[in-house]
Write an enzyme that holds these catalytic residues in place. Structure first.
Site, short mmCIF file in Angstrom:
data_model
loop_
_atom_site.label_atom_id
_atom_site.label_comp_id
_atom_site.label_asym_id
_atom_site.label_seq_id
_atom_site.Cartn_x
_atom_site.Cartn_y
_atom_site.Cartn_z
N LYS A 180 1.73 -19.04 4.54
CA LYS A 180 1.03 -19.42 5.91
C LYS A 180 1.04 -18.30 6.67
O LYS A 180 1.93 -17.31 6.58
CB LYS A 180 1.53 -20.54 6.40
N ARG A 226 0.90 -1.38 0.02
CA ARG A 226 -0.16 -0.16 -0.17
C ARG A 226 0.82 1.17 -0.09
O ARG A 226 0.46 2.33 -0.36
CB ARG A 226 -1.10 -0.14 1.22
N LYS A 283 9.33 -19.43 21.57
CA LYS A 283 10.25 -18.08 21.47
C LYS A 283 10.84 -17.80 22.70
O LYS A 283 10.02 -18.31 23.79
CB LYS A 283 9.24 -16.83 21.03
N HIS A 314 4.43 -25.87 10.17
CA HIS A 314 5.82 -26.45 10.08
C HIS A 314 5.94 -27.97 10.74
O HIS A 314 6.53 -28.76 10.70
CB HIS A 314 6.76 -25.47 10.68
N ASP A 342 0.82 -20.62 14.57
CA ASP A 342 2.13 -20.11 13.75
C ASP A 342 3.21 -21.03 13.41
O ASP A 342 3.83 -21.22 12.32
CB ASP A 342 2.70 -19.09 14.57
N HIS A 359 7.81 -23.06 4.51
CA HIS A 359 9.09 -23.04 3.94
C HIS A 359 9.88 -24.02 4.80
O HIS A 359 10.94 -24.51 4.41
CB HIS A 359 9.72 -21.69 4.27
N LYS A 413 13.55 -26.80 3.19
CA LYS A 413 14.86 -26.78 4.11
C LYS A 413 15.54 -28.01 3.69
O LYS A 413 15.11 -29.12 3.58
CB LYS A 413 14.73 -26.61 5.68
C1 BG6 Z 1 7.58 -18.64 10.37
C2 BG6 Z 1 6.74 -18.24 11.78
O1 BG6 Z 1 6.67 -19.33 9.58
O2 BG6 Z 1 8.65 -19.41 10.70
C3 BG6 Z 1 7.99 -17.22 12.62
O3 BG6 Z 1 5.80 -17.30 11.38
C4 BG6 Z 1 9.12 -18.10 13.05
O4 BG6 Z 1 7.06 -16.96 13.88
C5 BG6 Z 1 9.69 -18.73 11.61
O5 BG6 Z 1 10.18 -17.37 13.64
C6 BG6 Z 1 10.73 -19.77 11.95
O6 BG6 Z 1 11.40 -20.12 10.55
P1 BG6 Z 1 13.05 -20.56 10.52
O7 BG6 Z 1 13.27 -20.69 9.31
O8 BG6 Z 1 13.88 -19.39 11.07
O9 BG6 Z 1 13.15 -21.92 11.55
#
Ligand code: BG6
Length: 490
Positions: free
Chosen positions: A145, A50, A337, A237, A232, A175, A179
């Site tokens: 996501k 935006r 976290k 993941h 999240d 993602h 990896k």
């Molecule tokens: C993301 C989450 O999908 O993955 C984040 O939204 C997280 O909160 C991140 O920090 C972790 O990814 P990676 O590749 O750094 O382990």
């Protein structure tokens, strides 16, 4: 990845082009592919958001981010000539004609629309793309996501997107699947005859999957507070990692062969709801503490003054898969976290030998463990019992056969987004989630979220820099097991 050939010419449009993901991951990923000669020189990358900014200002922002990442000034400048910016608001009409015109300048290009925005915008953006005919031909859409907030919203998004793009054009990114070490799990499981006969409830005692982060939520508080660790990290993941460990051998690497097997695992996950969530799950929220030698604020302070929140920044849970291969084998999942270290790891713990022939003086027998280190220090360790060398009688030691990717191959691992973005351009969906996988994962996560909401309990506090609330330790110790701490000797 250096040996891969360049891809066909493409236009990559990043909606959310000024966001954290674009700056930290997507643009650097494209820059690295550019350095490896994989981006055709007439390909274009277009940031869309935006903010009323222009090509020059956008390039400046990206340049700063790339320089901070250690890029070379001249190479960055050359790369950025292929990068553009267009201000657009997905909810408004203005700007879309010009945008469509820009994309239309290169009709033969593959078009990738990457939706790195909040999921509420997915429908708006897809509708606009459809209205301008940009869904036709070699167009692909990438959904970042979280896909939705729960089962109902995910279904809604899948339906709306499907009105504009076919499933074959839709790439739901997780993602973690890009990896290198996650893919290595495929090679390890299905490229070695050694593991498959042991890969079942008869020989495996339990599996642990840990994804720990030292960072707090930082600037992402407004997104994160509506999400929390289960949505999240776990719903996507961690479940994908679980699927890669637990799925049956697919007949091939064909996209649907693998996704069919993952789906079966998701559908076989035992339900966790208000009848058992208190025994099987632990949620936590960090308080002020220390991280990497510095004192850091708690989650609520990071959110900002006057904020209250019951969002979890930590989850530990015990999942079970109700099928023949895995009956009775717990999968312990843990993520959070502000934990003591950044670590992603899968530990497969094998059962004890059925009978010990050794005296007590030899020491105790430990379980064999296969440890897949996803990050950092990517590698594979297999813990074995051996005799301690020397004449002092038979004493047992537990030592790892240890393979570090960096030491073995001497190359740094490409970021997951580098592979996945080019897979989208190539039209290869193997490492992307199908809509039914996303739905099945929400179907499992929804009752957990509902149970937490119904309990009315706040997440348990834990101090930043620790391994979460003590209840997470109790969760696994109740079963006579402990969280793995992968020390060099035992
Ligand atoms: C993301 C989450 O999908 O993955 C984040 O939204 C997280 O909160 C991140 O920090 C972790 O990814 P990676 O590749 O750094 O382990």
């Amino acid at each position: 990845m250096t040996a891969s050939p360049p891809v066909d010419s493409f236009d990559l449009v990043i909606f959310g082009g000024t966001g954290d993901l674009a700056l930290r991951k997507l643009i650097p990923a494209m820059y690295h592919r550019f350095l490896d000669g994989q981006i055709p020189s007439d390909s274009r990358i277009l940031g869309v958001a935006r903010e009323a900014t222009d090509d020059a200002a956008y390039r400046d922002t990206l340049k700063k981010a790339l320089l901070e990442g250690g890029g070379n000034k001249q190479q960055i400048d050359t790369f950025l000539k292929q990068v553009h910016y267009r201000p657009l608001d997905a909810r408004k009409d203005e700007g879309w004609n010009e945008f469509a015109q820009f994309i239309g300048e290169q009709p033969e290009h593959i078009r990738v629309f990457y939706l790195s925005t909040s999921p509420e915008l997915f429908t708006h953006i897809c509708n606009r793309l459809g209205a301008h005919g940009l869904n036709k031909g070699k167009s692909r859409v990438v959904l970042e996501k979280p896909i939705g907030h729960d089962l109902a919203s995910a279904n809604e998004i899948n339906k709306d997107v499907a009105r504009v793009f076919d499933e074959s054009q839709t790439f739901r990114i997780d993602h973690y699947l890009g990896k290198e070490t996650v893919q290595n799990l495929l090679a390890l499981r299905f490229g070695n005859a050694l593991f498959e006969p042991l890969w079942n409830a008869e020989h495996i005692d339990h599996v642990q999957i840990t994804v720990s982060e030292t960072l707090g939520v930082g600037r992402r508080g407004s997104y994160y507070d509506h999400s929390g660790a289960l949505r999240d990290m776990v719903q996507n993941h961690m479940l994908q990692l679980l699927c890669m460990v637990a799925m049956e051998p697919p007949a091939s690497l064909a996209p649907n062969a693998m996704r069919d097997e993952k789906l079966k695992v998701l559908n076989a996950l035992k339900r966790i709801d208000s009848t058992n969530a208190a025994q099987l799950t632990v949620r936590g929220q960090y308080r002020a503490g220390a991280s990497e030698g510095k004192s850091v604020p708690g989650y609520i302070e990071e959110l900002g003054e006057g904020k209250k929140s019951n969002t979890e920044t930590f989850v530990a849970l015990k999942a079970e898969i109700a099928n023949w291969r895995w009956a009775g084998v717990p999968f312990y999942l843990r993520t959070g976290k502000r934990l003591p270290s950044r670590l992603s790891e899968i530990v497969v713990a094998f059962k004890h030998v059925p009978h010990s022939i050794f005296d007590a003086s030899a020491g105790t027998l430990a379980q064999n463990r296969l440890v897949l280190r996803l990050q950092p220090d990517e590698g594979v360790k297999l813990w074995l019992t051996i005799k301690h060398p020397g004449p002092g009688g038979l004493r047992l030691r537990h030592v790892p056969l240890d393979m570090s990717f960096a030491e073995a191959f001497g190359v740094s691992q490409p970021d997951a987004y580098e592979r996945l973005l080019l897979d989208v351009v190539r039209g290869n969906p193997t490492l992307f989630m199908r809509s039914d996988e996303v739905v099945a994962a929400w179907r499992w996560a929804d009752p957990i979220l509902a149970a937490w909401a119904a309990s009315g309990e706040a997440p348990r506090p834990y101090q930043a820099g620790t391994w979460g609330p003590s209840a997470a330790v109790a969760l696994i110790e109740r079963d006579g097991r402990t969280w793995s701490e992968d020390s060099d000797d035992e």
